[in-house]
Design a protein around this motif. Structure first.
Motif, PDB file in Angstrom:
ATOM      1  N   ARG A  27     -35.941  36.669  -5.301  1.00 59.01           N
ATOM      2  CA  ARG A  27     -37.141  36.462  -6.113  1.00 59.01           C
ATOM      3  C   ARG A  27     -38.240  37.469  -5.761  1.00 59.01           C
ATOM      4  O   ARG A  27     -38.916  37.999  -6.640  1.00 59.01           O
ATOM      5  CB  ARG A  27     -37.646  35.030  -5.889  1.00 59.01           C
ATOM      6  CG  ARG A  27     -38.882  34.649  -6.715  1.00 59.01           C
ATOM      7  CD  ARG A  27     -39.224  33.191  -6.493  1.00 59.01           C
ATOM      8  NE  ARG A  27     -39.586  32.883  -5.113  1.00 59.01           N
ATOM      9  CZ  ARG A  27     -38.809  32.223  -4.246  1.00 59.01           C
ATOM     10  NH1 ARG A  27     -37.596  31.814  -4.610  1.00 59.01           N
ATOM     11  NH2 ARG A  27     -39.210  31.984  -3.007  1.00 59.01           N
ATOM     12  N   GLU A  28     -38.428  37.738  -4.474  1.00 56.19           N
ATOM     13  CA  GLU A  28     -39.586  38.501  -4.016  1.00 56.19           C
ATOM     14  C   GLU A  28     -39.282  39.981  -3.739  1.00 56.19           C
ATOM     15  O   GLU A  28     -40.196  40.805  -3.757  1.00 56.19           O
ATOM     16  CB  GLU A  28     -40.161  37.858  -2.760  1.00 56.19           C
ATOM     17  CG  GLU A  28     -40.646  36.428  -3.009  1.00 56.19           C
ATOM     18  CD  GLU A  28     -41.147  35.725  -1.772  1.00 56.19           C
ATOM     19  OE1 GLU A  28     -41.785  34.660  -1.902  1.00 56.19           O
ATOM     20  OE2 GLU A  28     -40.911  36.239  -0.643  1.00 56.19           O
ATOM     21  N   LEU A  29     -38.007  40.272  -3.476  1.00 52.71           N
ATOM     22  CA  LEU A  29     -37.625  41.645  -3.165  1.00 52.71           C
ATOM     23  C   LEU A  29     -36.814  42.278  -4.288  1.00 52.71           C
ATOM     24  O   LEU A  29     -36.736  43.506  -4.391  1.00 52.71           O
ATOM     25  CB  LEU A  29     -36.815  41.667  -1.859  1.00 52.71           C
ATOM     26  CG  LEU A  29     -36.504  43.000  -1.201  1.00 52.71           C
ATOM     27  CD1 LEU A  29     -37.793  43.723  -0.790  1.00 52.71           C
ATOM     28  CD2 LEU A  29     -35.610  42.788   0.018  1.00 52.71           C
ATOM     29  N   GLY A  30     -36.199  41.432  -5.116  1.00 49.57           N
ATOM     30  CA  GLY A  30     -35.375  41.935  -6.193  1.00 49.57           C
ATOM     31  C   GLY A  30     -33.932  42.144  -5.816  1.00 49.57           C
ATOM     32  O   GLY A  30     -33.146  42.699  -6.595  1.00 49.57           O
ATOM     33  N   ALA A  31     -33.544  41.703  -4.597  1.00 53.88           N
ATOM     34  CA  ALA A  31     -32.167  41.843  -4.125  1.00 53.88           C
ATOM     35  C   ALA A  31     -31.954  40.879  -2.969  1.00 53.88           C
ATOM     36  O   ALA A  31     -32.921  40.449  -2.321  1.00 53.88           O
ATOM     37  CB  ALA A  31     -31.899  43.269  -3.665  1.00 53.88           C
TER      38      ALA A  31
END
Length: 323
Positions: A27-31
């Protein structure tokens, strides 16, 4: 995504802190964050907490912290991490900075400082005291991440040659919404085991000050998997390290002469993780596994983590006193 020597816990099978880190990082890092560290859940969670609370949360601009991470990846020669953070810089709109850093340039004092954090004499901090936990935490966390990625997931993230620069920009466009997400500080701290000990002065008194000691405890624990002479040899070799990339001929065997033969394979792994993780080989891992009896992925991650943190701790000693 392929990894060497370890089998990450897949998302569908993850439980506990591994599942929580996967969910938050997607959600927050994209991975998914560092699946190759998931066999050691305490180390995985603590490193995520340090990275999240220093680089993703806080008040310093995300683009500037991504610039620090990208510059650190360049001096550590971690092509996967260079690609990842250059893409993130493009996601923030910092296209010129991303291109300059990947060319090995230092377009401003902050990037010059980040590059110097691997050296024996880092530059003075070019940022206000209020941002020290974020910038120093970002640099040190990425020094560790680079080492573990190069050891267990070497190579580039994106296509090479003339395709790399446009691929970084394209990846950045896909992540543009992610980097604009508001990250609430402190949410990762619930994943940490209490009682890790005092924080270093540079970490301040915010979330990074809670995350760093937990990370240090988890990373240092891998030293117990080495024999006493091997552990001492690793510490001594890193203590004399000045940031250079080790010579190709004879190293690390040249510094392991006094280590008993049965302890040497573990010392070799830890030293490679500390100073030249991109030179970790299948034969070195196989020699360690056969020398110590049945040992799984968790133990391998911990031995490498001990070596990587030993180097990061040496860098922290230098970086943290430069004000």
């Amino acid at each position: 995504m392929s990894y060497r020597f370890v089998t990450p816990i897949p998302k569908r099978a993850a439980t506990g802190s591994v599942a929580a880190v996967y969910s938050a990082s997607a959600r927050e890092l994209g991975a998914l964050f560092a699946p190759h560290l998931s066999p050691a859940p305490d180390l995985h969670a603590a490193l995520w907490a340090v990275l999240r609370e220093s680089m993703l949360a806080g008040t310093a601009p995300r683009a500037r912290k991504e610039a620090v991470a990208a510059a650190v990846a360049v001096v550590n020669r971690c092509p996967f991490c260079v690609d990842a953070h250059a893409a993130m810089l493009h996601a923030t709109g910092s296209h010129d900075t991303a291109d300059a850093i990947t060319r090995g340039e230092a377009p401003d004092p902050l990037v010059a400082w980040a590059r110097s954090t691997r050296s024996a004499a880092p530059d003075p901090w070019p940022f206000p005291a209020a941002h020290v936990p974020e910038y120093v935490g970002t640099a040190l966390a990425n020094h560790f991440i680079n080492r573990m990625v190069d050891a267990l997931r070497p190579g580039s993230l994106l296509p090479g040659g003339v395709l790399r620069a446009p691929s970084r920009r394209a990846a950045g466009l896909a992540l543009a919404r992610t980097v604009r997400r508001t990250i609430t500080p402190g949410e990762s701290l619930a994943l940490l085991e209490p009682g890790a000990g005092p924080a270093p002065a540079w970490a301040g008194d915010g979330p990074v000050a809670t995350a760093w000691p937990a990370f240090e405890r988890a990373a240092r624990a891998g030293g117990a998997l080495l024999g006493p002479t091997a552990r001492a040899a690793v510490l001594e070799a890193v203590a004399g390290w000045r940031g250079e990339h080790p010579e190709l001929g004879g190293w690390p065997g040249s510094v392991l002469g006094a280590v008993p033969e049965d302890e040497r394979p573990g010392a070799r792994l830890a030293l490679l993780a500390a100073l030249a993780p991109y030179r970790l080989t299948e034969s070195a891992v196989a020699a360690w596994r056969s020398s110590v009896g049945p040992r799984g992925d968790a133990e391998l991650v911990r031995v490498l983590g001990f070596g990587a943190f030993t180097a990061v701790s040496r860098l922290a000693d230098r970086v943290a006193v430069v004000a």
